[in-house]
Design a protein around this motif. Structure first.
Motif, short mmCIF file in Angstrom:
data_model
loop_
_atom_site.label_atom_id
_atom_site.label_comp_id
_atom_site.label_asym_id
_atom_site.label_seq_id
_atom_site.Cartn_x
_atom_site.Cartn_y
_atom_site.Cartn_z
N LEU A 325 0.85 -1.19 0.00
CA LEU A 325 0.00 0.00 0.00
C LEU A 325 0.89 1.24 0.00
N ARG A 326 0.62 2.14 -0.93
CA ARG A 326 1.32 3.43 -0.96
C ARG A 326 0.30 4.53 -0.76
N LEU A 327 0.60 5.45 0.14
CA LEU A 327 -0.36 6.48 0.54
C LEU A 327 0.25 7.87 0.39
N ASP A 328 -0.59 8.82 0.02
CA ASP A 328 -0.16 10.22 -0.14
C ASP A 328 0.20 10.80 1.23
N ASP A 329 1.35 11.43 1.33
CA ASP A 329 1.73 12.11 2.57
C ASP A 329 1.82 13.62 2.40
N SER A 330 1.34 14.12 1.22
CA SER A 330 1.41 15.56 0.95
C SER A 330 0.07 16.27 1.14
N VAL A 379 6.50 -1.65 7.51
CA VAL A 379 6.84 -0.44 6.77
C VAL A 379 8.18 -0.63 6.07
N ARG A 380 8.18 -0.41 4.74
CA ARG A 380 9.41 -0.48 3.94
C ARG A 380 9.56 0.83 3.18
N GLY A 381 10.20 1.80 3.82
CA GLY A 381 10.32 3.12 3.20
C GLY A 381 8.96 3.77 3.08
N ASP A 382 8.55 4.06 1.83
CA ASP A 382 7.23 4.67 1.65
C ASP A 382 6.16 3.62 1.41
N PRO A 450 -7.36 8.51 -5.70
CA PRO A 450 -6.54 9.73 -5.78
C PRO A 450 -5.40 9.81 -4.75
N VAL A 451 -5.49 9.03 -3.67
CA VAL A 451 -4.48 9.17 -2.60
C VAL A 451 -3.81 7.85 -2.24
N ALA A 452 -4.17 6.75 -2.94
CA ALA A 452 -3.62 5.45 -2.56
C ALA A 452 -3.46 4.56 -3.79
N SER A 453 -2.58 3.60 -3.67
CA SER A 453 -2.42 2.57 -4.70
C SER A 453 -2.01 1.28 -4.02
#
Length: 475
Positions: A325-330, A379-382, A450-453
């Motif tokens: 899972l990759r999530l927007d942090d901006s 957690v592996r980096g982002d 829009p904020v996750a993949s």
């Protein structure tokens, strides 16, 4: 109180708007009946006035005095000159003394308090009848109030004030149910059978209103069951306003897990809309056993050829699949650590300012504690590596900031569609081929994508899974 015709006892019955809470499981009408029978038996001139429940306040004594005036059309005015207050709670006694009233104590040390007697009733201890006046015992026996008290006090789901959690904003929930009713009705209306139609978890009664307007059901009985006191009150209010044309509309404030509510084979259509995930989430003990017991109860009360229609969220088809899972942090702030939200005054504001990634870690912290789930991740980096079901539990709830603490009690993805259909089949139902799991593309397109993949561990994109189910289970 000394009045124009001698002394009267004014009974201020507090929490008069409660009838199924753990603090006050018996309705005001039954309490009033017991007081009046006691007064006649003992030759006491009494005035019984209901006082609605109020949040804790230092003005409680003043509120009660004013409620008595309002409840008697200002015919009774209590003043320190004409009234002596009988009170057993020292902190409340001080509030009356501050207004100038003389207070006499009741229930001396060693005397069983009302709460003690209530617990005796809930435990099935018949000794309570020796402590209560025969008038009270008579009213309880005639209306089977001992069983009612036991059901309310022993309920593993409902809180002291008749709600599922103390943090739930029922105004937000009521608005959401009203807004979604038309959409849900379009989805289920072709499967509803006339006869006795039961909506469990009916919320504000919005779906029953739509059924009421459908000429196919003008001779049907429309029955709503709602466990939350706040929502049940809105149902009753709608009926009192004349918002139903069908005279055969009935509402019950019950927890369907507590005991059988309807006779065997007596219900033609049972609706559970956005409910079954709550049965799973608030289960006492084993969640699989609890939802199975619920389905078994539905099958027992379903008439031959009757139907159970379940529309709700569900987990993905492959809940245990490992994904990244990759999530927007901006899109918000990123604190160094999660917050203990119970200590904050405005939870919604705090969570609403977090970035999607920061919100994930806050969700994990609250979800583990409130929903009592493991929710493991690495957690592996982002990247965040976790189960697909756990990823969807977060992504489908991340925007519910107004009821964050309440929502983190619930698990949307506890069972997938196959799991829910298996529960129904074990109960004895046959699953209609029209049943299906489906994905809410609006939520995916506007809230999640829009904020996750999500990808596989080796980087292959994963399609967004199903999020909802429509199960038509027939007997």
């Amino acid at each position: 109180m000394r009045g124009f015709s001698g002394w009267s006892v004014v009974w201020a019955v507090t929490s008069a708007n409660h009838r199924t809470t753990k603090r006050n499981p018996v309705g005001f009408d039954r309490r009033e009946a017991a007081i009046e029978r006691f007064s006649v038996a003992e030759g006491i001139r009494s005035l019984v006035v209901g006082v609605v429940d109020t949040p804790p306040t230092d003005d409680f004594a003043e509120v009660t005095v004013k409620a008595v005036e309002a409840g008697t059309d200002d015919l009774v005015r209590l003043t320190p000159a004409n009234t002596v207050v009988a009170c057993s709670t020292p902190s409340v006694s001080k509030l009356y003394e501050r207004l100038g009233y003389r207070v006499i104590g009741v229930e001396p040390e060693g005397t069983a308090r009302p709460w003690d007697v209530l617990l005796m009733i809930a435990a099935g201890n018949e000794g309570w009848k020796k402590l209560a006046h025969p008038a009270t015992v008579d009213v309880f026996e005639r209306y089977a109030l001992d069983a009612h008290v036991a059901r309310c006090v022993n309920d593993p789901v409902v809180g002291d004030d008749g709600g599922l959690t103390t943090t739930r904003d029922y105004k937000t929930y009521a608005d959401a149910f009203e807004t979604a009713a038309d959409r849900k009705w379009l989805q289920i209306k072709d499967f509803v059978q006339p006869g006795r139609i039961l909506d469990i978890g009916c919320a504000t009664g919005a779906t029953l209103q739509l059924i009421d307007r459908d000429p196919r059901f003008h001779e049907s009985d429309l029955i709503g069951v709602e466990v939350a006191r706040h929502l049940y009150a809105e149902c009753v209010h709608k009926k009192e306003q004349g918002l139903f044309s069908n005279p055969n509309v009935y509402f019950y404030q019950r927890n369907m897990l507590g005991s059988a509510v309807f006779p065997p084979r007596s219900i033609d259509t049972t609706l559970t809309l956005a409910l079954t995930h709550e049965i799973w989430s608030y289960a006492d003990g084993s969640r699989p056993a609890t939802v199975q017991r619920f389905a078994d109860a539905l099958f027992a009360h379903t008439a031959p050829h009757g139907v159970w229609i379940n529309s709700d969220v569900c987990g993905p088809d492959e809940p245990d699949r490992s994904v990244v899972l990759r999530l927007d942090d901006s899109d918000g702030v990123n604190p160094d650590d999660v917050a203990e939200l119970e200590t904050l005054g405005d939870v919604a504001s705090y969570v609403g300012k977090l970035s999607t990634r920061a919100r994930f870690f806050q969700f994990a912290h609250d979800f583990r504690r409130n929903a009592r789930v493991r929710f493991e991740y690495a957690v592996r980096g982002d990247e965040i590596v976790l189960r697909l079901a756990d990823a969807m539990d977060f992504l489908t709830r991340k925007d519910y900031v107004d009821n964050w603490l309440s929502e983190t009690h619930e698990q949307f993805c506890g069972l997938n569609f196959a799991g829910w259909t298996a529960v129904a089949e074990r109960a004895g139902f046959t699953i209609d081929p029209c049943s299906k799991a489906w994905r809410n593309d609006w939520v995916v397109d506007h809230r999640i994508a829009p904020v996750a993949s999500i990808t596989t561990p080796d980087g292959v994109p994963v399609d967004w899974p199903v999020t909802h189910q429509l199960m038509i289970a027939r007997r």
